[in-house]
Design an enzyme around this catalytic site. Structure first.
Site, PDB file in Angstrom:
ATOM      1  N   GLU A  35       0.654  -1.003   0.090  1.00 49.50           N
ATOM      2  CA  GLU A  35      -0.221   0.012   0.022  1.00 49.50           C
ATOM      3  C   GLU A  35       0.835   1.141  -0.002  1.00 49.50           C
ATOM      4  O   GLU A  35       1.963   1.120   0.196  1.00 49.50           O
ATOM      5  CB  GLU A  35      -1.008  -0.112   1.263  1.00 49.50           C
ATOM      6  N   ASN A  80      -6.508   1.519   2.998  1.00 50.14           N
ATOM      7  CA  ASN A  80      -7.357   2.797   2.920  1.00 50.14           C
ATOM      8  C   ASN A  80      -6.773   3.898   2.159  1.00 50.14           C
ATOM      9  O   ASN A  80      -7.671   4.870   1.377  1.00 50.14           O
ATOM     10  CB  ASN A  80      -7.012   3.471   4.285  1.00 50.14           C
ATOM     11  N   ASN A 138     -12.440  -0.815  -0.189  1.00 47.34           N
ATOM     12  CA  ASN A 138     -11.808  -1.296   0.838  1.00 47.34           C
ATOM     13  C   ASN A 138     -12.297  -0.697   2.304  1.00 47.34           C
ATOM     14  O   ASN A 138     -12.545   0.506   2.450  1.00 47.34           O
ATOM     15  CB  ASN A 138     -10.253  -0.867   0.826  1.00 47.34           C
ATOM     16  N   GLU A 139     -12.747  -1.542   3.245  1.00 42.20           N
ATOM     17  CA  GLU A 139     -13.245  -1.511   4.340  1.00 42.20           C
ATOM     18  C   GLU A 139     -14.246  -0.240   4.558  1.00 42.20           C
ATOM     19  O   GLU A 139     -13.924   0.856   5.322  1.00 42.20           O
ATOM     20  CB  GLU A 139     -12.032  -1.032   5.514  1.00 42.20           C
ATOM     21  N   TYR A 143      -6.164  -7.979  12.248  1.00 40.28           N
ATOM     22  CA  TYR A 143      -4.984  -7.484  12.858  1.00 40.28           C
ATOM     23  C   TYR A 143      -5.089  -7.954  14.190  1.00 40.28           C
ATOM     24  O   TYR A 143      -6.140  -7.668  15.122  1.00 40.28           O
ATOM     25  CB  TYR A 143      -4.727  -5.961  12.811  1.00 40.28           C
ATOM     26  N   GLU A 168      -5.975  -8.868   4.138  1.00 39.26           N
ATOM     27  CA  GLU A 168      -5.444  -8.201   5.208  1.00 39.26           C
ATOM     28  C   GLU A 168      -5.236  -9.047   6.465  1.00 39.26           C
ATOM     29  O   GLU A 168      -6.170  -9.036   7.012  1.00 39.26           O
ATOM     30  CB  GLU A 168      -5.577  -6.611   5.513  1.00 39.26           C
TER      31      GLU A 168
HETATM   32  O1  AHR Z   1      -2.543  -1.175   8.059  1.00 35.05           O
HETATM   33  C1  AHR Z   1      -3.074  -1.111   6.898  1.00 35.05           C
HETATM   34  C2  AHR Z   1      -4.400  -0.632   6.942  1.00 35.05           C
HETATM   35  O2  AHR Z   1      -5.202  -1.421   7.810  1.00 35.05           O
HETATM   36  C3  AHR Z   1      -5.117  -0.624   5.587  1.00 35.05           C
HETATM   37  O3  AHR Z   1      -4.979   0.558   4.629  1.00 35.05           O
HETATM   38  C4  AHR Z   1      -6.422  -0.496   5.963  1.00 35.05           C
HETATM   39  O4  AHR Z   1      -7.224  -1.392   4.967  1.00 35.05           O
HETATM   40  C5  AHR Z   1      -6.615  -1.310   7.274  1.00 35.05           C
HETATM   41  O5  AHR Z   1      -7.678  -0.713   8.233  1.00 35.05           O
END
Ligand code: AHR
Length: 501
Positions: free
Chosen positions: A22, A67, A167-168, A239, A287
């Site tokens: 990214e 993002n 995305n999100e 994450y 991700e």
């Molecule tokens: O750490 C990357 C970010 O985490 C990405 O841009 C987004 O998709 C996620 O929230």
């Protein structure tokens, strides 16, 4: 534990070993791309970084965000470099000169031998821009857009197969943040248009980003009811992090990924049923990763630099074990999870760190590399009876988790074993009835000592795989002593189509 050839979960898709690039921090500029550096080739691609990526075994790379994509104008990143506009990257408070854009990404992917996967902007842009990008990228020629690609130096179409629809969008941090219905409709119409260009594209719709978002209660249901006829995948993002030094809970993070994947599958299947369509969407965990030392009160970003240090944490042995545990979860869902992208590839939350004068591997590099190298063929369901341990977030969970893979071409059975017990070793006995002639080829372990040990540039050998001596095969019975807080790989040679082990 019992591992049996008949208990197949599914074929392991090579896309399970994907990653993510990214325009964030120093992932692109100062990471994979540094024109003028003595360490770069004539295109500006860092060669030392490329070597570590190849060695890692990455198969597919998602780009350009994240993002970032929700404010990205892809046309800014094509054409003569000195004529490209410089733009604010609102997602990460940086300036993007657009010198690395679509052509650079595809060229870089081809040089590295990875499959490019693109995300379209459904934040500040919409259907028209997505369709233009698709035609520019994949149409052979003879139209204004495709001829522009040719004029910009790419005679061969980019041939991008996999596309993320935004995305999100459920995140309030996202440019063009949407309700489930707004996004579901837009994603469905974009997908419908993209299919009019090419029916065989593989399209990924954004699932709920996180269970703590209020919208997560019915995001998947609403979005998937709109899109299940047009999409091929539902995206899961995850994450995990160690909070308050609660290593015991952290080690069990695979439970969270299991739940997220199963939630997405259940929602996709329910939507298909409701719409009366015979479709089983796959899951793209596009991700996934481990956060380390995330500042709970991040400072407001100052200025608009080209390169900003974001997420450049030093990963620990515990992080490597959890990375391995997340891979175990992915493999155990190989029937539905057919794409996964570790996030991110370089510098920001990454297995690879780059400075202007060199590169090194972080601890989390090693489990990914071992799995990408050895998890092939078919994932098998291992039956396991293990004691349970207490965790503050997931309740009581089995002490051990395992994924088993069988590659009959190569004649290789591999066990990936996590001991999630932070303080005690686990002696495991595995019955291998289907392979009476198996031979122990290699047993390696990561962790098992200080979970906060690190690998650094000065001390790159801090956390690396080492031989696991406590693995003994006697007939069809394998005894393995797994150290506390560890991740192990046990490889067994089995009879292959070519002959005995
Ligand atoms: O750490 C990357 C970010 O985490 C990405 O841009 C987004 O998709 C996620 O929230």
């Amino acid at each position: 534990m019992v591992v049996d050839r008949e208990q197949a979960i599914g074929r392991i898709d090579r896309r399970l070993f994907g990653s993510f690039v990214e325009h964030l921090g120093r992932c692109v500029y100062g990471g994979i791309y540094a024109p003028g550096s003595p360490l770069s080739d004539e295109h500006g691609f860092r060669q030392d970084v490329a070597t570590l990526i190849r060695d890692l075994g990455v198969t597919v790379v998602r780009y350009p965000g994240g993002n970032f994509v929700s404010g990205y104008r892809w046309v800014d990143g094509v054409g003569p470099r000195d004529a490209r506009p410089s733009r604010l990257n609102l997602a990460w408070h940086q300036t993007d000169p657009n010198s690395f854009g679509l052509h650079e990404f595809v060229d870089w992917s081809r040089k590295l031998g990875v499959e490019p996967m693109l995300a379209v902007n459904l934040g500040t842009s919409g259907i028209a821009e997505a369709l233009d990008l698709l035609e520019y990228s994949n149409h052979p020629g003879g139209t204004t857009l495709s001829d522009r690609r040719l004029a910009n130096g790419a005679a061969r179409p980019f041939g991008v197969r996999m596309w993320c629809l935004g995305n999100e969008p459920d995140g309030p941090w996202q440019l063009g943040h949407k309700t489930a219905l707004e996004y579901g409709r837009l994603a469905a119409e974009t997908a419908r248009g993209m299919r009019q260009f090419d029916e065989k594209l593989e399209l990924v719709v954004a699932g709920s980003t996180a269970p703590w978002l209020p919208s997560s209660v019915d995001w998947d249901r609403i979005v998937l009811e709109e899109t299940v006829e047009f999409a091929d995948y539902v995206a899961v993002h995850i994450y995990v992090e160690e909070v308050d030094r609660d290593i015991q809970t952290f080690l069990a993070s695979g439970v969270e990924l299991d739940r997220e994947i199963e939630r997405a599958i259940a929602a996709a299947d329910a939507a298909a049923k409701k719409r009366g369509v015979d479709r089983k969407l796959a899951v793209s965990v596009d991700e996934w990763g481990v956060w380390r030392d995330r500042d709970p009160n991040p400072p407001t970003f100052e200025g608009w630099p080209l390169e900003r240090r974001i997420g450049e944490s030093v990963y620990t042995a515990g992080d490597a074990v959890v990375t391995g545990a997340l891979i175990v979860s992915l493999l155990n869902h190989a029937d539905r999870v057919t794409c996964a992208c570790q996030s991110l590839l370089v510098n920001a939350g990454a297995p690879i760190r780059a400075e202007a004068d060199g590169v090194w591997r972080q601890s989390i590099y090693h489990p990914f590399q071992l799995a990408a190298r050895h998890a092939s063929g078919t994932a098998l369901r291992a039956t396991i009876a293990a004691p349970e341990i207490d965790t503050s977030k997931y309740g009581r969970v089995a002490e051990i988790d395992v994924a088993a893979t069988l590659d009959e071409e190569q004649g290789q059975l591999v066990l990936f074993l996590v001991n999630r017990n932070a303080s005690e070793a686990a002696v495991t006995s595995v019955r291998l009835g289907s392979w009476p002639d198996a031979r122990l080829a290699e047993a390696l372990v990561i962790g098992g000592g200080d979970p906060w040990e690190t690998s650094t540039r000065e001390h790159p050998e801090g956390v690396v795989p080492r031989k696991l001596d406590e693995a003994v095969l006697d007939g069809d019975s394998l005894e393995v002593a797994l150290p506390p807080a560890s991740w192990s790989v046990v490889r067994l040679a089995t009879a292959s189509k070519g002959g005995p082990p």
